[in-house]
Scaffold this active site. Sequence first.
Site, PDB file in Angstrom:
ATOM      1  N   ASN A 143      -6.381 112.955 138.537  1.00 23.00           N
ATOM      2  CA  ASN A 143      -6.714 112.427 137.848  1.00 23.00           C
ATOM      3  C   ASN A 143      -6.923 114.413 137.335  1.00 23.00           C
ATOM      4  O   ASN A 143      -7.499 115.271 137.494  1.00 23.00           O
ATOM      5  CB  ASN A 143      -8.378 112.556 136.746  1.00 23.00           C
ATOM      6  CG  ASN A 143      -8.927 112.539 135.499  1.00 23.00           C
ATOM      7  OD1 ASN A 143      -8.019 112.740 134.900  1.00 23.00           O
ATOM      8  ND2 ASN A 143     -10.162 112.647 135.064  1.00 23.00           N
ATOM      9  N   LYS A 199      -6.795 115.378 134.182  1.00 24.16           N
ATOM     10  CA  LYS A 199      -7.515 115.779 132.695  1.00 24.16           C
ATOM     11  C   LYS A 199      -6.794 116.658 132.047  1.00 24.16           C
ATOM     12  O   LYS A 199      -5.437 116.520 131.925  1.00 24.16           O
ATOM     13  CB  LYS A 199      -9.019 115.978 133.330  1.00 24.16           C
ATOM     14  CG  LYS A 199      -9.589 115.854 134.338  1.00 24.16           C
ATOM     15  CD  LYS A 199     -10.781 116.339 134.367  1.00 24.16           C
ATOM     16  CE  LYS A 199     -11.834 115.565 135.656  1.00 24.16           C
ATOM     17  NZ  LYS A 199     -12.922 116.133 135.122  1.00 24.16           N
ATOM     18  N   HIS A 209     -13.435 106.433 131.673  1.00 26.02           N
ATOM     19  CA  HIS A 209     -13.932 107.930 132.436  1.00 26.02           C
ATOM     20  C   HIS A 209     -14.960 108.334 131.699  1.00 26.02           C
ATOM     21  O   HIS A 209     -14.930 108.298 130.522  1.00 26.02           O
ATOM     22  CB  HIS A 209     -12.327 109.165 132.210  1.00 26.02           C
ATOM     23  CG  HIS A 209     -13.145 110.030 133.378  1.00 26.02           C
ATOM     24  ND1 HIS A 209     -14.192 111.170 133.359  1.00 26.02           N
ATOM     25  CD2 HIS A 209     -12.625 110.254 134.883  1.00 26.02           C
ATOM     26  CE1 HIS A 209     -14.108 112.234 134.100  1.00 26.02           C
ATOM     27  NE2 HIS A 209     -13.649 111.430 134.830  1.00 26.02           N
ATOM     28  N   GLU A 250     -16.436 111.487 130.382  1.00 25.37           N
ATOM     29  CA  GLU A 250     -16.105 111.981 130.053  1.00 25.37           C
ATOM     30  C   GLU A 250     -15.256 111.751 128.046  1.00 25.37           C
ATOM     31  O   GLU A 250     -15.779 112.138 126.994  1.00 25.37           O
ATOM     32  CB  GLU A 250     -14.787 113.164 130.250  1.00 25.37           C
ATOM     33  CG  GLU A 250     -14.878 113.807 131.402  1.00 25.37           C
ATOM     34  CD  GLU A 250     -14.958 114.296 132.188  1.00 25.37           C
ATOM     35  OE1 GLU A 250     -13.830 114.271 132.154  1.00 25.37           O
ATOM     36  OE2 GLU A 250     -15.352 115.375 132.959  1.00 25.37           O
ATOM     37  N   GLU A 293     -17.834 106.924 140.166  1.00 19.76           N
ATOM     38  CA  GLU A 293     -18.178 108.542 139.367  1.00 19.76           C
ATOM     39  C   GLU A 293     -19.684 108.881 139.051  1.00 19.76           C
ATOM     40  O   GLU A 293     -19.930 108.938 137.513  1.00 19.76           O
ATOM     41  CB  GLU A 293     -16.742 108.656 138.692  1.00 19.76           C
ATOM     42  CG  GLU A 293     -16.106 108.628 139.091  1.00 19.76           C
ATOM     43  CD  GLU A 293     -14.845 109.226 138.271  1.00 19.76           C
ATOM     44  OE1 GLU A 293     -13.756 110.259 139.445  1.00 19.76           O
ATOM     45  OE2 GLU A 293     -14.547 109.400 137.826  1.00 19.76           O
ATOM     46  N   GLY A 310     -17.372 117.402 138.892  1.00 16.85           N
ATOM     47  CA  GLY A 310     -16.901 119.205 138.737  1.00 16.85           C
ATOM     48  C   GLY A 310     -18.309 119.841 138.742  1.00 16.85           C
ATOM     49  O   GLY A 310     -18.132 120.950 138.341  1.00 16.85           O
ATOM     50  N   SER A 342     -16.331 115.305 142.844  1.00 14.77           N
ATOM     51  CA  SER A 342     -16.529 116.522 143.502  1.00 14.77           C
ATOM     52  C   SER A 342     -15.882 116.365 144.620  1.00 14.77           C
ATOM     53  O   SER A 342     -16.828 117.089 145.820  1.00 14.77           O
ATOM     54  CB  SER A 342     -17.995 117.097 143.067  1.00 14.77           C
ATOM     55  OG  SER A 342     -18.225 117.974 142.585  1.00 14.77           O
TER      56      SER A 342
HETATM   57  C1  PEP Z   1     -13.033 113.009 137.605  1.00 16.68           C
HETATM   58  O1  PEP Z   1     -13.532 113.468 136.000  1.00 16.68           O
HETATM   59  O2  PEP Z   1     -12.571 111.883 137.789  1.00 16.68           O
HETATM   60  C2  PEP Z   1     -13.686 114.005 139.167  1.00 16.68           C
HETATM   61  C3  PEP Z   1     -13.873 113.135 139.419  1.00 16.68           C
HETATM   62  O3  PEP Z   1     -13.638 115.462 138.595  1.00 16.68           O
HETATM   63  P1  PEP Z   1     -14.067 116.207 140.012  1.00 16.68           P
HETATM   64  O4  PEP Z   1     -12.797 115.399 141.341  1.00 16.68           O
HETATM   65  O5  PEP Z   1     -13.850 117.465 139.609  1.00 16.68           O
HETATM   66  O6  PEP Z   1     -15.579 116.415 140.736  1.00 16.68           O
END
Ligand code: PEP
Length: 252
Positions: free
Chosen positions: A10, A12, A97, A99, A167, A173, A213
């Site tokens: 992803n 983003k 997601h 976000e 998630e 992040g 992460s």
């Molecule tokens: C995400 O936003 O889908 C995600 C898993 O981000 P990160 O791997 O940076 O934690």
Amino acid sequence: MNRKMMIAGNWKMNGLTAEGVSLAKEITDKVKAKKRTCEFVVCPPFTLLSLVKKALRGSKIALGAQDCHWAEKGAHTGDISPAMLRDLGCEYVILGHSERRADHKESSALIGKKVEAAHSFGLKTIVCVGETLEQRESGKTIDVCSKQVRESLPEGVKAANTVIAYEPVWAIGTGKTPTPQEVEEVHAAIRGVLTKKLGKSEADKMRILYGGSVKPSNAKEMLSLEDVDGALIGGASLKADDFIAISDNAGC
Ligand code: PEP
């Protein structure tokens, strides 16, 4: 159960033309360099979809988008329809997601509507669920994730058109991750919800990814867990070496 592992990136809101194309080309070359058993998906921002599609040519890497509207077309300024994504060659779309749930106040009911629309235009969906830190600390993780799965999936979803991504919001992040036991516990609970909703046969086939992460150093531990069928990767998907090392370290 033999579910094909998925490694999904992803991107983003990252990437201008030159860097996006070069990242896609690098990933393509690295994926092609060796025989691999997982399914790769890259989800760049809308602006890069066409260019990335071209860069992926000749590989089996699927193209995905990061959101879509529920309508085919019409008066929805600034939105992108599932039909438009199909037209650009997308196979997948990420929906729900955290976000988008947080920044755009998207409810599970709205996400369910988008999932249904995406499927009706031939897209497969990666539907995200996850708890906030406050919810985890107050012991609500399983309830929150189960409710999000129940409400974000419309009737009739199938393993062939739907992937779930667990998630935890606090792991995205941040460099923090749940323990393997915590991941297993949530994935097993999600599998249970899917079994009730879709029946055992379909639920057993549906992939449940872990996201938050994920990096090369924790990929093996996270992706070898029972019920973890791959990863949705944010930050580490922006470096081809890391993205591919996650798949290498997970043995797929
Ligand atoms: C995400 O936003 O889908 C995600 C898993 O981000 P990160 O791997 O940076 O934690």
